[in-house]
Scaffold this active site. Structure first.
Site, PDB file in Angstrom:
ATOM      1  N   HIS A  99      -0.524  -3.503   1.683  1.00 34.82           N
ATOM      2  CA  HIS A  99      -1.422  -2.562   1.001  1.00 34.82           C
ATOM      3  C   HIS A  99      -2.421  -3.311   0.121  1.00 34.82           C
ATOM      4  O   HIS A  99      -2.200  -4.471  -0.230  1.00 34.82           O
ATOM      5  CB  HIS A  99      -0.626  -1.570   0.140  1.00 34.82           C
ATOM      6  CG  HIS A  99       0.020  -0.477   0.934  1.00 34.82           C
ATOM      7  ND1 HIS A  99       1.263  -0.620   1.522  1.00 34.82           N
ATOM      8  CD2 HIS A  99      -0.417   0.765   1.270  1.00 34.82           C
ATOM      9  CE1 HIS A  99       1.558   0.498   2.175  1.00 34.82           C
ATOM     10  NE2 HIS A  99       0.556   1.351   2.044  1.00 34.82           N
ATOM     11  N   LYS A 104      -2.274  -1.235  -5.455  1.00 32.34           N
ATOM     12  CA  LYS A 104      -1.056  -0.413  -5.303  1.00 32.34           C
ATOM     13  C   LYS A 104      -0.005  -0.846  -6.321  1.00 32.34           C
ATOM     14  O   LYS A 104       0.238  -2.042  -6.503  1.00 32.34           O
ATOM     15  CB  LYS A 104      -0.519  -0.527  -3.875  1.00 32.34           C
ATOM     16  CG  LYS A 104       0.668   0.412  -3.629  1.00 32.34           C
ATOM     17  CD  LYS A 104       0.955   0.580  -2.159  1.00 32.34           C
ATOM     18  CE  LYS A 104       2.171   1.472  -1.933  1.00 32.34           C
ATOM     19  NZ  LYS A 104       1.961   2.841  -2.441  1.00 32.34           N
TER      20      LYS A 104
HETATM   21  P1  NAD Z   1      -5.546   6.158  -7.850  1.00 33.52           P
HETATM   22  O1  NAD Z   1      -5.030   5.402  -9.034  1.00 33.52           O
HETATM   23  O2  NAD Z   1      -6.872   5.781  -7.268  1.00 33.52           O
HETATM   24  O3  NAD Z   1      -5.621   7.728  -8.213  1.00 33.52           O
HETATM   25  C1  NAD Z   1      -4.688   8.415  -9.034  1.00 33.52           C
HETATM   26  C2  NAD Z   1      -5.484   9.356  -9.921  1.00 33.52           C
HETATM   27  O4  NAD Z   1      -4.579  10.204 -10.637  1.00 33.52           O
HETATM   28  C3  NAD Z   1      -6.330   8.607 -10.967  1.00 33.52           C
HETATM   29  O5  NAD Z   1      -7.685   9.049 -10.890  1.00 33.52           O
HETATM   30  C4  NAD Z   1      -5.689   9.025 -12.289  1.00 33.52           C
HETATM   31  O6  NAD Z   1      -6.601   9.080 -13.388  1.00 33.52           O
HETATM   32  C5  NAD Z   1      -5.148  10.409 -11.918  1.00 33.52           C
HETATM   33  N1  NAD Z   1      -4.178  10.921 -12.896  1.00 33.52           N
HETATM   34  C6  NAD Z   1      -3.266  10.236 -13.633  1.00 33.52           C
HETATM   35  N2  NAD Z   1      -2.642  11.072 -14.492  1.00 33.52           N
HETATM   36  C7  NAD Z   1      -3.146  12.303 -14.269  1.00 33.52           C
HETATM   37  C8  NAD Z   1      -2.914  13.587 -14.869  1.00 33.52           C
HETATM   38  N3  NAD Z   1      -2.016  13.741 -15.862  1.00 33.52           N
HETATM   39  N4  NAD Z   1      -3.618  14.647 -14.419  1.00 33.52           N
HETATM   40  C9  NAD Z   1      -4.535  14.503 -13.428  1.00 33.52           C
HETATM   41  N5  NAD Z   1      -4.821  13.306 -12.840  1.00 33.52           N
HETATM   42  C10 NAD Z   1      -4.130  12.232 -13.270  1.00 33.52           C
HETATM   43  O7  NAD Z   1      -4.402   6.073  -6.741  1.00 33.52           O
HETATM   44  P2  NAD Z   1      -4.480   6.406  -5.170  1.00 33.52           P
HETATM   45  O8  NAD Z   1      -4.706   5.175  -4.385  1.00 33.52           O
HETATM   46  O9  NAD Z   1      -5.370   7.595  -4.945  1.00 33.52           O
HETATM   47  O10 NAD Z   1      -2.949   6.812  -4.906  1.00 33.52           O
HETATM   48  C11 NAD Z   1      -2.303   7.837  -5.644  1.00 33.52           C
HETATM   49  C12 NAD Z   1      -0.878   8.016  -5.149  1.00 33.52           C
HETATM   50  O11 NAD Z   1      -0.886   8.474  -3.797  1.00 33.52           O
HETATM   51  C13 NAD Z   1      -0.037   6.728  -5.145  1.00 33.52           C
HETATM   52  O12 NAD Z   1       1.308   7.071  -5.482  1.00 33.52           O
HETATM   53  C14 NAD Z   1      -0.109   6.272  -3.686  1.00 33.52           C
HETATM   54  O13 NAD Z   1       0.979   5.469  -3.293  1.00 33.52           O
HETATM   55  C15 NAD Z   1      -0.091   7.610  -2.989  1.00 33.52           C
HETATM   56  N6  NAD Z   1      -0.634   7.626  -1.623  1.00 33.52           N
HETATM   57  C16 NAD Z   1       0.046   8.373  -0.716  1.00 33.52           C
HETATM   58  C17 NAD Z   1      -0.436   8.539   0.568  1.00 33.52           C
HETATM   59  C18 NAD Z   1       0.286   9.480   1.512  1.00 33.52           C
HETATM   60  O14 NAD Z   1      -0.139   9.634   2.675  1.00 33.52           O
HETATM   61  N7  NAD Z   1       1.341  10.152   1.037  1.00 33.52           N
HETATM   62  C19 NAD Z   1      -1.618   7.887   0.966  1.00 33.52           C
HETATM   63  C20 NAD Z   1      -2.305   7.117   0.014  1.00 33.52           C
HETATM   64  C21 NAD Z   1      -1.808   7.004  -1.291  1.00 33.52           C
END
Ligand code: NAD
Length: 271
Positions: A155, A159
């Site tokens: 990744h 991450k």
């Molecule tokens: P990222 O850090 O870019 O985005 C997370 C967002 O959540 C940030 O903008 C942050 O400010 C926000 N956030 C934090 N606290 C918050 C709150 N209290 N209220 C509202 N928003 C809040 O991360 P990302 O790359 O988008 O990944 C996010 C999650 O999704 C990770 O756990 C990642 O592993 C997971 N993910 C899962 C899949 C899937 O298919 N299931 C795919 C990609 C990423």
């Protein structure tokens, strides 16, 4: 039109979700939520994403977002997601969870919310990975324990959790195929004088760097041959499309916690 709120709207997945929902003729974006204190709060979502204004302010008021939504899509952090699961269930709003990195206690708390609310939770929302989960279970069941199973995932450098949620799903599937508990056989991130490999262990390894979106290999290494099942994600939109599909699918379902296998209708080939 299904009314959707996006949690973590400024994030990598949050912005992708906004674009995918905008392209849908079955869903409409009604709220964009960020954490209190985030510098997007109060700004216009369209402008913050580099386009024209669209009249959706970025808010930290979860209750207001829940009040106008049928479903909330959430790719944030475990603590945020666990708290939201209870709130969304209470508000009668479906909750699509893409967040990864949960503890056993977090998973139990989400399951509790799923007794009254509608939840779809998946460490990976893509069709290909969920098919890979199913194949991994089948191959692990077909091959004996003399084939060593190793899961290697790659990744991007940002991450924060390892192994990835997808690697853990694949590990669970391999353990199920063998009829063992993953917690009894997981060997995570070897280092130092580890001794020879223990028969039956399932190994996990995490590569972090650059802009990898997500790659997973499940290696079955025997004497004289190896089978490698591989999935490569080359576009984050894949996960957002899966999350939107889950958001639409869950509308017609009763309360409960579902997986992407349920959404994609591939539960039938679970073993
Ligand atoms: P990222 O850090 O870019 O985005 C997370 C967002 O959540 C940030 O903008 C942050 O400010 C926000 N956030 C934090 N606290 C918050 C709150 N209290 N209220 C509202 N928003 C809040 O991360 P990302 O790359 O988008 O990944 C996010 C999650 O999704 C990770 O756990 C990642 O592993 C997971 N993910 C899962 C899949 C899937 O298919 N299931 C795919 C990609 C990423």
């Amino acid at each position: 039109m299904v009314r959707i709120a996006v949690m973590g709207a400024s994030g990598r997945m949050g912005q992708m979700l906004v674009r995918i929902i905008d392209d849908s003729d079955q869903a409409t974006l009604v709220a964009a939520v960020e954490r209190a204190g985030h510098d997007w709060i109060g700004g216009d979502l369209g402008q913050k994403m580099g386009g024209p204004p669209r009249g959706i302010p970025i808010t930290d008021q979860i209750d207001e977002a829940l009040a106008v939504s049928d479903v909330i899509i959430d790719f944030t952090t475990p603590a945020v997601t666990v708290a939201l699961a209870a709130k969304a269930a209470h508000a009668g709003v479906a909750h699509i969870i893409g967040t990864t990195g949960f503890t056993e206690a977090d998973i139990a708390a989400i399951a509790e919310a799923g007794k009254t609310g509608k939840i779809v939770r998946a460490g990976n929302m893509s069709l290909g990975v969920n098919l890979l989960v199913s194949l991994t279970r089948q191959v692990a069941a077909a091959l004996g324990a003399d084939y060593d199973i190793e899961i290697v995932e790659s990744h991007h450098r940002h991450k924060v959790d390892a192994p990835s949620g997808t690697a853990l799903m694949l590990g669970e599937a391999a353990a199920q195929g063998r009829g063992v508990a993953l917690s009894d056989v997981a060997d995570r991130g070897r280092d130092g004088i580890t001794g020879a490999r223990k028969a039956g262990d399932i190994g996990f390894h995490a590569i972090r760097g650059g802009d990898y979106i997500g790659e997973h290999d499940v290696v079955f290494a025997g004497d004289g041959e190896r089978i490698v099942l591989r999935h490569v994600a080359s576009d984050r939109a894949l996960f957002a499309r899966g999350a939107l599909r889950a958001a639409l699918w869950v509308q017609a379902m009763p309360a409960g916690e579902y997986s992407m296998l349920d959404v994609l209708g591939i539960s039938a080939i679970k073993n």
